[in-house]
Design an enzyme around this catalytic site. Structure first.
Site, PDB file in Angstrom:
ATOM      1  CG  MET A   1      -1.899  -1.103   1.313  1.00 14.88           C
ATOM      2  SD  MET A   1      -2.774  -1.135   2.897  1.00 14.88           S
ATOM      3  CE  MET A   1      -1.548  -1.950   3.919  1.00 14.88           C
TER       4      MET A   1
ATOM      5  CG  PHE B   1       0.860   7.374   7.794  1.00 12.04           C
ATOM      6  CD1 PHE B   1       0.186   8.362   7.097  1.00 12.04           C
ATOM      7  CD2 PHE B   1       0.879   7.443   9.169  1.00 12.04           C
ATOM      8  CE1 PHE B   1      -0.425   9.420   7.757  1.00 12.04           C
ATOM      9  CE2 PHE B   1       0.274   8.496   9.845  1.00 12.04           C
ATOM     10  CZ  PHE B   1      -0.383   9.484   9.128  1.00 12.04           C
ATOM     11  CB  SER B   2       3.240   3.845   2.796  1.00  9.71           C
ATOM     12  OG  SER B   2       4.422   4.220   3.453  1.00  9.71           O
ATOM     13  CB  SER B   3       1.878  -0.483   5.784  1.00  9.08           C
ATOM     14  OG  SER B   3       0.587   0.052   5.568  1.00  9.08           O
ATOM     15  NE  ARG B   4       5.205  -7.098   2.524  1.00  5.87           N
ATOM     16  CZ  ARG B   4       6.201  -7.662   1.848  1.00  5.87           C
ATOM     17  NH1 ARG B   4       7.309  -6.960   1.602  1.00  5.87           N
ATOM     18  NH2 ARG B   4       6.109  -8.899   1.404  1.00  5.87           N
TER      19      ARG B   4
END
Length: 209
Positions: free
Chosen positions: A85, A171-174
């Site tokens: 993401m 916030f951005s991650s997976r």
């Protein structure tokens, strides 16, 4: 709809905007308003059209498929699908397959970029173990370079339906999906998927647990 985890950020940015508006400080007001708008966008939590099919696994995250492989965890074989993401994706996660949550492990760690191969080993994460009618499944919420917290909405013993909201990563991650090997993967690396809507895999009845 806005994810509840976003309210402290949104309210803080809005309060700062109005305080600065009363002073006023033009540039700082603009920054506060920008943060307010950014947090509203980031913590959005739209409804999703859950596919009305049996024997499928839906994506647990919005984003891009960055890895597909067969692997083992604790001696059990899985088919793993990793979804990355970015800052512009919805960050509310969804349940891939219905089942009972048997264990949730929070693992402190680092915050290297979530699309790196070593991120699942190094980064802060939630590891969610689920018993499904197809076998065992694991969902990993993995923090990234900007992300600092993974949140799971459920507790051990809860029964969760596929497509239900599972949690959020700030916030951005997976998200790594460890699916039973009795599922055939229907996506490929580079595909863009939506949490709760995109079908990642379908049960075939072969391969065992």
């Amino acid at each position: 709809m806005i994810a509840k985890e976003g309210f402290p950020f949104i309210i803080g940015a809005l309060v700062a905007f109005f305080v600065l508006w009363l002073i006023p400080k033009g540039l700082l007001m603009a920054v506060a308003f920008f943060l307010f708008a950014m947090f509203l966008w980031f913590f959005r939590d739209p409804e999703r059209d859950i596919p009305p099919y049996d024997d499928i696994a839906v994506s647990g995250a919005d984003g891009k498929v960055i890895d597909i492989e067969e692997t083992e965890v604790d001696g059990i074989a899985y088919r793993k699908v990793s979804v990355f993401m970015n800052l512009f994706n919805v960050h509310v996660n969804r349940m891939p397959i219905a089942g009972d949550i048997t264990k949730i492990v929070h693992k402190p760690g680092e915050y290297v970029p979530a699309d790196r191969p070593d991120a699942p080993l190094r980064n802060e994460q939630n590891i969610i173990h689920v018993d499904t009618k197809y076998g065992k499944m694991i969902v990993k919420q993995i923090a990234g370079l900007v992300a600092r917290r993974t949140v799971c909405y459920w507790n051990v013993g809860d029964h969760v339906h596929y497509g239900d909201r599972l949690g959020i990563i700030k916030f951005s991650s997976r998200v790594d999906h460890f699916l039973p090997v009795s599922f055939d993967i229907l996506v490929k690396k580079g595909d863009t998927v939506k949490a709760g809507e995109s079908v990642l895999a379908k049960y075939t009845g072969t391969g065992g647990e």
